[in-house]
Design a protein around this motif. Structure first.
Motif, mmCIF file in Angstrom:
data_model
loop_
_atom_site.group_PDB
_atom_site.id
_atom_site.type_symbol
_atom_site.label_atom_id
_atom_site.label_comp_id
_atom_site.label_asym_id
_atom_site.label_seq_id
_atom_site.Cartn_x
_atom_site.Cartn_y
_atom_site.Cartn_z
ATOM 1 N N UNK A 17 32.539 38.326 35.946
ATOM 2 C CA UNK A 17 31.461 37.545 35.343
ATOM 3 C C UNK A 17 31.968 36.496 34.371
ATOM 4 N N UNK A 18 33.296 36.352 34.299
ATOM 5 C CA UNK A 18 33.843 35.473 33.253
ATOM 6 C C UNK A 18 33.507 33.995 33.452
ATOM 7 N N UNK A 19 33.449 33.535 34.710
ATOM 8 C CA UNK A 19 33.124 32.111 34.922
ATOM 9 C C UNK A 19 31.706 31.815 34.459
ATOM 10 N N UNK A 20 30.782 32.655 34.889
ATOM 11 C CA UNK A 20 29.384 32.437 34.521
ATOM 12 C C UNK A 20 29.208 32.426 33.012
ATOM 13 N N UNK A 21 29.738 33.455 32.348
ATOM 14 C CA UNK A 21 29.486 33.539 30.906
ATOM 15 C C UNK A 21 30.278 32.480 30.141
ATOM 16 N N UNK A 22 31.483 32.159 30.596
ATOM 17 C CA UNK A 22 32.288 31.156 29.871
ATOM 18 C C UNK A 22 31.587 29.807 29.889
ATOM 19 N N UNK A 33 34.555 23.468 28.611
ATOM 20 C CA UNK A 33 34.794 24.639 29.458
ATOM 21 C C UNK A 33 36.009 24.362 30.348
ATOM 22 N N UNK A 34 37.009 25.199 30.237
ATOM 23 C CA UNK A 34 38.212 25.012 31.059
ATOM 24 C C UNK A 34 38.336 26.163 32.048
ATOM 25 N N UNK A 35 38.194 25.837 33.321
ATOM 26 C CA UNK A 35 38.298 26.835 34.396
ATOM 27 C C UNK A 35 39.708 26.723 34.984
ATOM 28 N N UNK A 36 40.620 27.569 34.512
ATOM 29 C CA UNK A 36 42.021 27.398 34.942
ATOM 30 C C UNK A 36 42.264 27.909 36.365
ATOM 31 N N UNK A 151 34.892 47.825 40.163
ATOM 32 C CA UNK A 151 35.216 47.051 41.366
ATOM 33 C C UNK A 151 34.042 46.907 42.345
ATOM 34 N N UNK A 152 33.229 47.953 42.500
ATOM 35 C CA UNK A 152 32.088 47.841 43.431
ATOM 36 C C UNK A 152 31.090 46.799 42.937
ATOM 37 N N UNK A 153 30.878 46.806 41.629
ATOM 38 C CA UNK A 153 29.923 45.829 41.099
ATOM 39 C C UNK A 153 30.491 44.402 41.207
ATOM 40 N N UNK A 154 31.782 44.280 40.984
ATOM 41 C CA UNK A 154 32.391 42.943 41.101
ATOM 42 C C UNK A 154 32.253 42.420 42.529
ATOM 43 N N UNK A 155 32.487 43.308 43.499
ATOM 44 C CA UNK A 155 32.372 42.909 44.909
ATOM 45 C C UNK A 155 30.923 42.520 45.228
ATOM 46 N N UNK A 156 29.972 43.308 44.701
ATOM 47 C CA UNK A 156 28.555 43.004 44.972
ATOM 48 C C UNK A 156 28.160 41.661 44.371
ATOM 49 N N UNK A 157 28.663 41.379 43.177
ATOM 50 C CA UNK A 157 28.341 40.092 42.526
ATOM 51 C C UNK A 157 28.882 38.924 43.348
ATOM 52 N N UNK A 158 30.145 39.067 43.769
ATOM 53 C CA UNK A 158 30.772 37.998 44.544
ATOM 54 C C UNK A 158 30.024 37.792 45.859
ATOM 55 N N UNK A 159 29.640 38.900 46.470
ATOM 56 C CA UNK A 159 28.898 38.863 47.733
ATOM 57 C C UNK A 159 27.582 38.094 47.543
ATOM 58 N N UNK A 160 26.856 38.463 46.483
ATOM 59 C CA UNK A 160 25.561 37.825 46.230
ATOM 60 C C UNK A 160 25.735 36.325 45.983
ATOM 61 N N UNK A 211 22.927 39.384 28.072
ATOM 62 C CA UNK A 211 23.396 40.341 27.051
ATOM 63 C C UNK A 211 24.859 40.096 26.700
ATOM 64 N N UNK A 212 25.656 39.827 27.741
ATOM 65 C CA UNK A 212 27.088 39.586 27.520
ATOM 66 C C UNK A 212 27.272 38.315 26.681
ATOM 67 N N UNK A 213 26.514 37.279 27.031
ATOM 68 C CA UNK A 213 26.641 36.020 26.284
ATOM 69 C C UNK A 213 26.190 36.205 24.832
ATOM 70 N N UNK A 214 25.134 36.987 24.660
ATOM 71 C CA UNK A 214 24.624 37.228 23.313
ATOM 72 C C UNK A 214 25.718 37.905 22.460
ATOM 73 N N UNK A 215 26.324 38.902 23.066
ATOM 74 C CA UNK A 215 27.378 39.640 22.381
ATOM 75 C C UNK A 215 28.539 38.705 21.988
ATOM 76 N N UNK A 216 28.910 37.847 22.931
ATOM 77 C CA UNK A 216 30.020 36.928 22.670
ATOM 78 C C UNK A 216 29.635 35.898 21.606
#
Ligand code: DC
Length: 229
Positions: A17-22, A33-36, A151-160, A211-216
């Motif tokens: 989720x790092x690209x989205x939140x960054x 925003x730097x996407x390396x 890992x399962x959630x990461x795969x599901x996110x990428x899939x979606x 929520x993640x962005x709020x925390x950051x």
């Protein structure tokens, strides 16, 4: 608005989720925003176009000597050019992601991209996202985040994400691809993916983006207050 021009790094595996939140965080605090990952993808694309194997370290070294990879941030979106062509969209495939992971294990490739990344952050005011932002590129960053997820959630996110973009994919193939990439990115000798010792680790499993962005954002504001923004 955060006045002080901080360097904020966000590292983590693919699908964390790092690209989205960054991107959203940078926009929210008016930072660059730097996407390396895009830079490594551009090198992989250039190698592919020239028929260079990602296993051929010497050919990759020569490619890097002769290549110029200009990039810019345009309205929060990063753009990268190869031979004058904007390849930013064409490199965002799973295939190029895997090739990028392979070329990124080659020291000559990492050396070539190091200075341009540091230059992008020389005045601060940046959210830099990748695998080695907090460990190698910006070891003195003001705030370092490391995002992870099951890992399962990461795969599901990428899939979606891919299905949303009209790319028809198979979930189990996506999961296998992510596992292979995780393995390569964490096991390589140079700048392996790992959290910096002073990073804040956020497990994004089951937590929505807001929520993640709020925390950051709370952490960034707190830090900015501490250093007198
Ligand atoms: O973030 P991404 O999926 O676009 O990155 C593609 C690959 O590039 C990733 O699997 C490893 C490599 N990479 C890297 O080695 N260091 C970075 N800072 C960013 C990406």
């Amino acid at each position: 608005m955060i006045e002080k021009r901080l360097i904020i790094t966000v590292d983590g595996p693919a699908g964390s989720g790092k690209s989205t939140v960054s991107k959203i965080l940078a926009e929210r605090i008016s930072y660059m925003y730097l996407d390396t990952g895009l830079l490594y993808r551009a090198v992989a694309y250039a190698a592919m176009q020239r028929g260079i194997s990602v296993e051929d370290d010497e050919a990759l070294r020569k490619l890097c000597e002769g290549i110029n990879i200009p990039f810019e941030t345009d309205n929060g979106n990063m753009k990268v050019l190869i031979d004058g062509e904007d390849v930013s969209d064409s490199v965002r495939t799973e295939e190029i992601g895997m090739l990028a992971s392979s070329v990124s294990a080659v020291s000559a490739v990492r050396d070539t991209l190091l200075q341009p990344q540091r230059n992008a952050g020389r005045y601060g005011g940046i959210v830099a996202e990748g695998r080695d932002m907090g460990t190698v590129v910006f070891p003195d960053a003001d705030i370092k985040f490391f995002l992870d997820a099951d890992p399962d959630e990461r795969a599901r996110r990428r899939y979606a994400q891919l299905m949303e973009n009209g790319v028809n994919v198979d979930l189990s193939a996506i999961k296998r691809g992510l596992e292979a990439r995780d393995y390569q990115d964490t096991q390589r000798e140079v700048a392996p993916l790992k959290p910096a010792g002073d990073s804040v680790i956020i497990d994004t499993t089951g937590i929505d983006v807001d929520r993640v962005i709020e925390k950051m954002t709370i952490m960034v504001e707190k830090h900015a207050r501490k250093v007198g923004s």
